[in-house]
Design a protein around this motif. Structure first.
Motif, mmCIF file in Angstrom:
data_model
loop_
_atom_site.group_PDB
_atom_site.id
_atom_site.type_symbol
_atom_site.label_atom_id
_atom_site.label_comp_id
_atom_site.label_asym_id
_atom_site.label_seq_id
_atom_site.Cartn_x
_atom_site.Cartn_y
_atom_site.Cartn_z
ATOM 1 N N PHE A 371 0.864 -1.181 0.000
ATOM 2 C CA PHE A 371 0.000 0.000 0.000
ATOM 3 C C PHE A 371 0.901 1.231 0.000
ATOM 4 N N LYS A 372 0.315 2.375 -0.366
ATOM 5 C CA LYS A 372 1.062 3.628 -0.332
ATOM 6 C C LYS A 372 0.188 4.699 0.303
ATOM 7 N N LEU A 373 0.740 5.415 1.287
ATOM 8 C CA LEU A 373 0.029 6.469 1.996
ATOM 9 C C LEU A 373 0.725 7.799 1.699
ATOM 10 N N ASP A 374 -0.070 8.800 1.302
ATOM 11 C CA ASP A 374 0.485 10.101 0.932
ATOM 12 C C ASP A 374 0.218 11.155 2.007
ATOM 13 N N ASN A 375 1.057 12.180 2.009
ATOM 14 C CA ASN A 375 0.939 13.247 3.006
ATOM 15 C C ASN A 375 -0.365 14.041 2.811
ATOM 16 N N PHE A 376 -0.731 14.789 3.866
ATOM 17 C CA PHE A 376 -1.925 15.631 3.899
ATOM 18 C C PHE A 376 -3.210 14.822 3.746
ATOM 19 N N LYS A 377 -3.115 13.554 4.134
ATOM 20 C CA LYS A 377 -4.294 12.702 4.221
ATOM 21 C C LYS A 377 -4.221 11.942 5.537
ATOM 22 N N ASN A 378 -5.376 11.638 6.095
ATOM 23 C CA ASN A 378 -5.423 10.776 7.264
ATOM 24 C C ASN A 378 -5.929 9.404 6.839
ATOM 25 N N TYR A 379 -5.313 8.370 7.380
ATOM 26 C CA TYR A 379 -5.656 7.002 7.004
ATOM 27 C C TYR A 379 -6.087 6.216 8.224
ATOM 28 N N ALA A 380 -6.943 5.229 7.993
ATOM 29 C CA ALA A 380 -7.340 4.306 9.055
ATOM 30 C C ALA A 380 -7.131 2.881 8.565
#
Length: 609
Positions: A371-380
């Protein structure tokens, strides 16, 4: 000062002498002098008795008795003065030993790879070695000196005995040597039994905490389980007591059985020597001194020296475990304070085909997880218990690095990032967050010890809603929490959780992870706390890990974990559109948790389907 290597008795002694050189030298001097005293005293008494007899018979001048009296007085003075000085010296040595050894052992624990903390066998090893290291070190060193002293004492008395009765000395020696071997063997077995007793003791100590500690008080009253746990405690305590009693009984009988044999031999020797006195071949003074020497020898050989051998064997077993502890693998930079890089700007966090299983297990927790998580986002991250959510956290923060695949921050493998820098990038509030019975301030600044600032402490207290709780306290942020200190106060569960979040806020890390720290709260309270955090950190990258989907809704994007990888990903609304999706089914099952909400303001956390 303590090196990560295998320790034997010699290297152990050298280590002690390196830490407390002057105290060690005095101990050695005391050992030699006190060991020679019995023989010197025996000869002085013999000389005194013979001189007194000769004076009485008119064979010598009265002045001839002065030297024996002075020798006896010297022995008495040394016998009484040196132990008092030894106590002072050992108190000083103990304090320095405590500082150095505790510091080095604590540092070693801090540097251990995390797998040793979660592994049952190594965790028990660490507990045994670190339970009371100062006592083991001090007792071990003193016992070695005691053994050396007893050896000198025994040899000096042997010389006196064998000068008058060679056969008697050989007889005592022949009986005593097997006793040493038996004592050494018993010491080895007893240490193994002590290990079992120690493991049992840890269990009943835990039960004791449950029966006494305040944090269990409500459920103790409600469920009335005290009698049931007391029976378990009593059973474990008795089991440990039986083991410890068996150790002492074996030690006593092994030593005392040999003592009885050597006493009988001593009585025979005394009887054999009587004709020598009658024939004038031996003076009364020499005979009395010889009898005293024989009984001293018996006590040394059959009890004291055998006891020292037993403790020596125990020390060897402890040093084996201490060596294993000191050579356990370490995580480079594990004890370093997080290094905050002001120039670091978070862009992305990515897992590429990450596969991982915990050391010593066969089942993979993650399998080709990407998976890839990007800045300025919140993830759960959501999923059932055991799906691997917390494992992902542990891998991100570098607790384990023996995984397959890649974990990247800003496109760079975290294996290539200095661990102190990695720790400075990330802050976590775990499900089992720590409650430090220290000051409010210390509970917060632990999040960033490189920058302690009272003004910032007050800011984070405002942000997490604790300002009005802390301000009225007698010492405000310097008030002690818990029940350890006088005039300390205790927080509620929710306040402790907010304090843990305040610690994360104070760290000011670029990557923030909340790993189910609100699991003990009801679903509504959890969602409200996440809302609070989200409003505080709205411009910061945050990962929420929860199995409660009402709280997960505040995230911009939700990742569903199952079978060791991401099985669904998207916003709440997008995931709810998939009528056959796992997320939708989980969400609909949990919606009833929020049905008791008293008003629309609370119910909004679940939103519309």
């Amino acid at each position: 000062m303590i090196q990560s290597k295998k320790y034997n008795v010699m290297s152990f002694v050298l280590l002690i002498m390196r830490i407390i050189p002057l105290q060690s030298l005095y101990n050695i001097l005391h050992t030699i002098l006190s060991s020679l005293l019995p023989a010197a005293k025996t000869l002085a008494i013999a000389n005194f008795i013979d001189s007194a007899g000769s004076i009485f018979e008119g064979e010598k001048e009265f002045s001839s008795i002065y030297i024996p009296i002075l020798l006896i007085l010297a022995c008495i003075v040394i016998e009484n003065v040196m132990p008092a000085l030894l106590q002072l010296v050992n108190t000083s040595g103990r304090n320095k030993l405590n500082i150095v050894i505790k510091k080095d052992i604590t540092r070693k624990c801090a540097r251990l790879e995390y797998k040793h903390i979660e592994n049952k066998d190594t965790c028990e090893l660490v507990n045994r070695v670190c339970l009371n290291p100062i006592k083991n070190f001090e007792d071990g060193f003193q016992n070695i000196l005691k053994g050396i002293g007893l050896f000198i004492h025994t040899v000096s008395l042997f010389i006196i005995v064998m000068s008058s009765t060679f056969i008697g000395g050989i007889a005592i020696l022949g009986i005593s040597i097997p006793l040493f071997g038996l004592a050494f063997k018993t010491g080895h077995k007893n240490y193994e039994m002590e290990k079992r007793a120690s493991n049992i003791k840890r269990k009943y100590d835990y039960l004791s905490d449950v029966l006494i500690d305040k944090k269990y008080a409500e459920e103790r009253k409600l469920f009335s389980y005290s009698n049931s746990l007391s029976r378990q405690y009593e059973g474990l305590f008795n089991k440990s007591y039986k083991l410890e009693s068996e150790i002492e009984i074996k030690k006593y009988f092994n030593m005392k059985s040999g003592s009885l044999v050597t006493i009988l031999i001593s009585l025979v020797i005394m009887t054999i020597l009587l004709p020598a006195i009658a024939a004038g071949r031996m003076s009364i003074g020499v005979y009395i001194a010889l009898v005293s020497a024989v009984f001293n020898l018996v006590q040394s050989m059959s009890w004291q020296l055998a006891g020292a051998m037993h403790e020596f064997a125990r020390l060897k077993e402890y040093l084996k475990e201490f060596s294993v502890f000191m050579t356990l693998s370490e995580k480079e930079g594990a004890s370093d304070i997080p290094s905050v890089d002001g120039k670091f700007s978070f862009e992305s966090l990515e897992f590429k085909n990450v596969t991982f299983k915990y050391p010593g297990t066969e089942n993979y927790v993650l399998k080709n997880c990407s998976f890839k998580l990007d800045n300025f986002k919140n993830y759960a991250f959501v999923g059932e218990n055991g799906a691997g959510k917390t494992t992902i956290t542990k891998l991100i923060i570098g607790l384990y690095d023996d995984y397959e695949g890649e974990i990247l921050i800003n496109g760079k493998s975290i294996r290539e990032i200095e661990y102190a820098r990695l720790k400075g990038m990330i802050s976590v509030v775990f499900q089992d967050y720590a409650r430090y019975f220290l000051t409010v301030k210390e509970n917060i600044v632990f999040g960033n010890l490189s920058s302690v600032n009272d003004e910032r402490v007050w800011e984070v207290l405002k942000e997490c809603g604790l300002f009005d709780t802390v301000k009225p306290l007698n010492d405000d942020i310097n008030t002690y929490l818990g029940k350890v200190y006088e005039n300390s106060v205790d927080f509620s569960g929710g306040q402790w959780q907010k304090l843990a979040i305040a610690r994360l806020l104070y760290s000011d890390s670029a990557i923030n992870i909340l790993d189910e720290p609100t699991a003990s709260l009801d679903p509504i309270a959890e969602a409200k706390l996440y809302e609070l955090f989200n409003s505080i950190k709205k411009e910061r990258f945050t990962i929420y890990i929860t199995h409660r989907l009402g709280a997960a809704r505040i995230a911009d994007e939700i990742l569903v974990i199952g079978d060791g990888h991401i099985i669904e990903q998207g916003s709440h609304r997008k995931l709810m559109e998939n009528e056959e999706g796992i997320y939708r089914k989980m969400y609909m099952n949990q919606r009833s948790w929020y049905a008791g909400a008293r008003n629309a303001e609370q119910y909004k956390f679940m939103g519309e389907v």
